[in-house]
Design an enzyme around this catalytic site. Sequence first.
Site, PDB file in Angstrom:
ATOM      1  N   CYS A  61      -6.172   6.951   5.918  1.00 30.95           N
ATOM      2  CA  CYS A  61      -5.907   5.996   7.016  1.00 30.95           C
ATOM      3  C   CYS A  61      -4.558   6.310   7.668  1.00 30.95           C
ATOM      4  O   CYS A  61      -3.524   6.348   6.982  1.00 30.95           O
ATOM      5  CB  CYS A  61      -5.886   4.573   6.454  1.00 30.95           C
ATOM      6  SG  CYS A  61      -5.126   3.370   7.548  1.00 30.95           S
ATOM      7  N   TRP A 101     -12.986  -1.130   1.496  1.00 29.19           N
ATOM      8  CA  TRP A 101     -12.062  -0.298   0.716  1.00 29.19           C
ATOM      9  C   TRP A 101     -12.195  -0.649  -0.768  1.00 29.19           C
ATOM     10  O   TRP A 101     -12.208  -1.833  -1.126  1.00 29.19           O
ATOM     11  CB  TRP A 101     -10.622  -0.532   1.154  1.00 29.19           C
ATOM     12  CG  TRP A 101     -10.290   0.005   2.509  1.00 29.19           C
ATOM     13  CD1 TRP A 101      -9.920  -0.722   3.605  1.00 29.19           C
ATOM     14  CD2 TRP A 101     -10.261   1.376   2.933  1.00 29.19           C
ATOM     15  NE1 TRP A 101      -9.681   0.112   4.669  1.00 29.19           N
ATOM     16  CE2 TRP A 101      -9.885   1.402   4.282  1.00 29.19           C
ATOM     17  CE3 TRP A 101     -10.527   2.589   2.287  1.00 29.19           C
ATOM     18  CZ2 TRP A 101      -9.770   2.598   5.014  1.00 29.19           C
ATOM     19  CZ3 TRP A 101     -10.405   3.765   3.000  1.00 29.19           C
ATOM     20  CH2 TRP A 101     -10.028   3.773   4.349  1.00 29.19           C
ATOM     21  N   GLU A 161       0.465  -5.357   8.598  1.00 27.37           N
ATOM     22  CA  GLU A 161       0.705  -4.685   9.870  1.00 27.37           C
ATOM     23  C   GLU A 161       1.674  -3.518   9.669  1.00 27.37           C
ATOM     24  O   GLU A 161       2.887  -3.724   9.474  1.00 27.37           O
ATOM     25  CB  GLU A 161       1.252  -5.645  10.922  1.00 27.37           C
ATOM     26  CG  GLU A 161       1.607  -4.997  12.224  1.00 27.37           C
ATOM     27  CD  GLU A 161       0.566  -3.987  12.718  1.00 27.37           C
ATOM     28  OE1 GLU A 161       0.922  -2.792  12.858  1.00 27.37           O
ATOM     29  OE2 GLU A 161      -0.599  -4.395  12.912  1.00 27.37           O
ATOM     30  N   SER A 162       1.147  -2.275   9.707  1.00 28.87           N
ATOM     31  CA  SER A 162       1.956  -1.093   9.373  1.00 28.87           C
ATOM     32  C   SER A 162       3.205  -0.963  10.237  1.00 28.87           C
ATOM     33  O   SER A 162       4.264  -0.553   9.750  1.00 28.87           O
ATOM     34  CB  SER A 162       1.115   0.177   9.504  1.00 28.87           C
ATOM     35  OG  SER A 162       0.730   0.375  10.864  1.00 28.87           O
ATOM     36  N   TYR A 218      -9.015   7.002  18.226  1.00 30.28           N
ATOM     37  CA  TYR A 218     -10.174   6.193  17.807  1.00 30.28           C
ATOM     38  C   TYR A 218     -11.009   5.773  19.004  1.00 30.28           C
ATOM     39  O   TYR A 218     -12.232   5.714  18.942  1.00 30.28           O
ATOM     40  CB  TYR A 218      -9.689   4.966  17.018  1.00 30.28           C
ATOM     41  CG  TYR A 218      -9.313   5.293  15.600  1.00 30.28           C
ATOM     42  CD1 TYR A 218      -8.078   5.856  15.300  1.00 30.28           C
ATOM     43  CD2 TYR A 218     -10.204   5.084  14.561  1.00 30.28           C
ATOM     44  CE1 TYR A 218      -7.741   6.197  14.005  1.00 30.28           C
ATOM     45  CE2 TYR A 218      -9.876   5.412  13.250  1.00 30.28           C
ATOM     46  CZ  TYR A 218      -8.640   5.966  12.982  1.00 30.28           C
ATOM     47  OH  TYR A 218      -8.318   6.301  11.690  1.00 30.28           O
TER      48      TYR A 218
HETATM   49  N1  LIG Z   1      -2.818  -2.861  12.828  1.00 28.24           N
HETATM   50  C1  LIG Z   1      -3.113  -2.496  11.479  1.00 28.24           C
HETATM   51  C2  LIG Z   1      -4.407  -1.687  11.503  1.00 28.24           C
HETATM   52  C3  LIG Z   1      -4.843  -1.290  10.127  1.00 28.24           C
HETATM   53  C4  LIG Z   1      -6.266  -0.729  10.166  1.00 28.24           C
HETATM   54  O1  LIG Z   1      -6.980  -0.866  11.159  1.00 28.24           O
HETATM   55  N2  LIG Z   1      -6.675  -0.065   9.061  1.00 28.24           N
HETATM   56  C5  LIG Z   1      -8.046   0.413   8.988  1.00 28.24           C
HETATM   57  C6  LIG Z   1      -8.135   1.652   8.183  1.00 28.24           C
HETATM   58  S1  LIG Z   1      -7.747   3.103   9.047  1.00 28.24           S
HETATM   59  C7  LIG Z   1      -8.870  -0.675   8.294  1.00 28.24           C
HETATM   60  O2  LIG Z   1      -8.645  -0.964   7.135  1.00 28.24           O
HETATM   61  N3  LIG Z   1      -9.808  -1.245   9.086  1.00 28.24           N
HETATM   62  C8  LIG Z   1     -10.558  -2.377   8.646  1.00 28.24           C
HETATM   63  C9  LIG Z   1     -11.418  -2.146   7.492  1.00 28.24           C
HETATM   64  O3  LIG Z   1     -11.824  -1.054   7.343  1.00 28.24           O
HETATM   65  O4  LIG Z   1     -11.689  -3.061   6.769  1.00 28.24           O
HETATM   66  C10 LIG Z   1      -1.958  -1.635  10.951  1.00 28.24           C
HETATM   67  O5  LIG Z   1      -1.447  -0.792  11.718  1.00 28.24           O
HETATM   68  O6  LIG Z   1      -1.614  -1.810   9.784  1.00 28.24           O
END
Ligand SMILES: N[C@@H](CCC(=O)N[C@@H](CS)C(=O)NCC(=O)O)C(=O)O
Length: 352
Positions: A61, A101, A161-162, A218
């Site tokens: 990710c 996950w 939030e990263s 994406y």
């Molecule tokens: N805005 C969040 C986005 C995090 C995100 O979208 N992570 C993805 C993985 S690449 C995710 O887990 N998406 C939702 C899921 O798969 O449950 C950040 O930057 O931390």
Amino acid sequence: MSDPKSDASDTAVEESQTDAVSRRARGEFVRGVSGFRNVLGEDPDFPAEPDRYHLFVALNCPWCHRVTLARNILGLENCVSMDVAFPNRTLDDDPVASGLWEFNPGRVATLTGTPLPECTMETATGKQFRLAKQIYEAEGSKETSLPILYDKKTKRILSNESAEIIRMLNRQAKPLGSRLSDADRPDLYPMADGDAPVREEIDRLNELIYNKINNGAYKAGFSSRQDVYATAFENYFAMLRTLEELLASDGRPFLVGETFTEADLRLFPTLYRHDPVYYVRMKLNGARIMDYAHLWRWLCRVHALPGVASSNSLVHCRQGYFGRSWNNVVPLGPLHPITYPEAYDHPDLAQT
Ligand SMILES: N[C@@H](CCC(=O)N[C@@H](CS)C(=O)NCC(=O)O)C(=O)O
């Protein structure tokens, strides 16, 4: 030097949620918004202390990659613990649901035919949850995303939030117990008054790079409409050209000048994945990063910085991005002129 303009309500952290449901229905990929937004060291519930906080990540990710980079570059590996999920989500036969996950170190990767040594069990909640979803459910949340910054003392999610996690780790690195001295530790987002122009430039680049590159990839790869893909493709490569011109303009080693900042850290995960993954997986086959001489040398320069190489895993990236939707068959290229990630040790391969 033309900078592609961002849509009005997109920010450097998240994209506009305006009409998100209908936009998704029309085939546009729209990323959701993170719900846990506490502030480490400022929120009285979450004081900065060593050995108290924990990260849940997946190494494929790119948002999690921001966080693993910050943890290592800031010397926090020994005082902020971390668990690693398997790069592919749960499958259709999962007892709970597919697409989640999972912390399952025994799971076998099709790319290697073996379990992946970096994967761990869930070790922070005391409940050994199998799914990230269960960590959220414990707080009454329906979210499912990674990364997560977690408080092992109060058993609560601090942030998911990263963009904010890396900023907090940078600001609180010393009280968190960084092994690096102030002199040796990079400052990803300098806060001194005199640094205001640097912060403005970091913020300006962050917003463009988030919308056109990090999330733009994406939009190109996950949208199911030719016109949405085409716009994302054009914006992505226009922004690469802009960054190439910026680096070429005065030979600066990093995006904002002489020092490595948050802007470099946030660009790296996408460019690291471009040639060996996104070129095929996200249909971003307009050019390789190797075809941009200054950007290629920048990528190799960042890859060589202390703490960076140990933050990445191309095996997890390849396994994660070419999972279910690619029959779990992972493309093995590129092989020419050299394999990846070995290519990142060769700034000389820059195609001038
Ligand atoms: N805005 C969040 C986005 C995090 C995100 O979208 N992570 C993805 C993985 S690449 C995710 O887990 N998406 C939702 C899921 O798969 O449950 C950040 O930057 O931390």
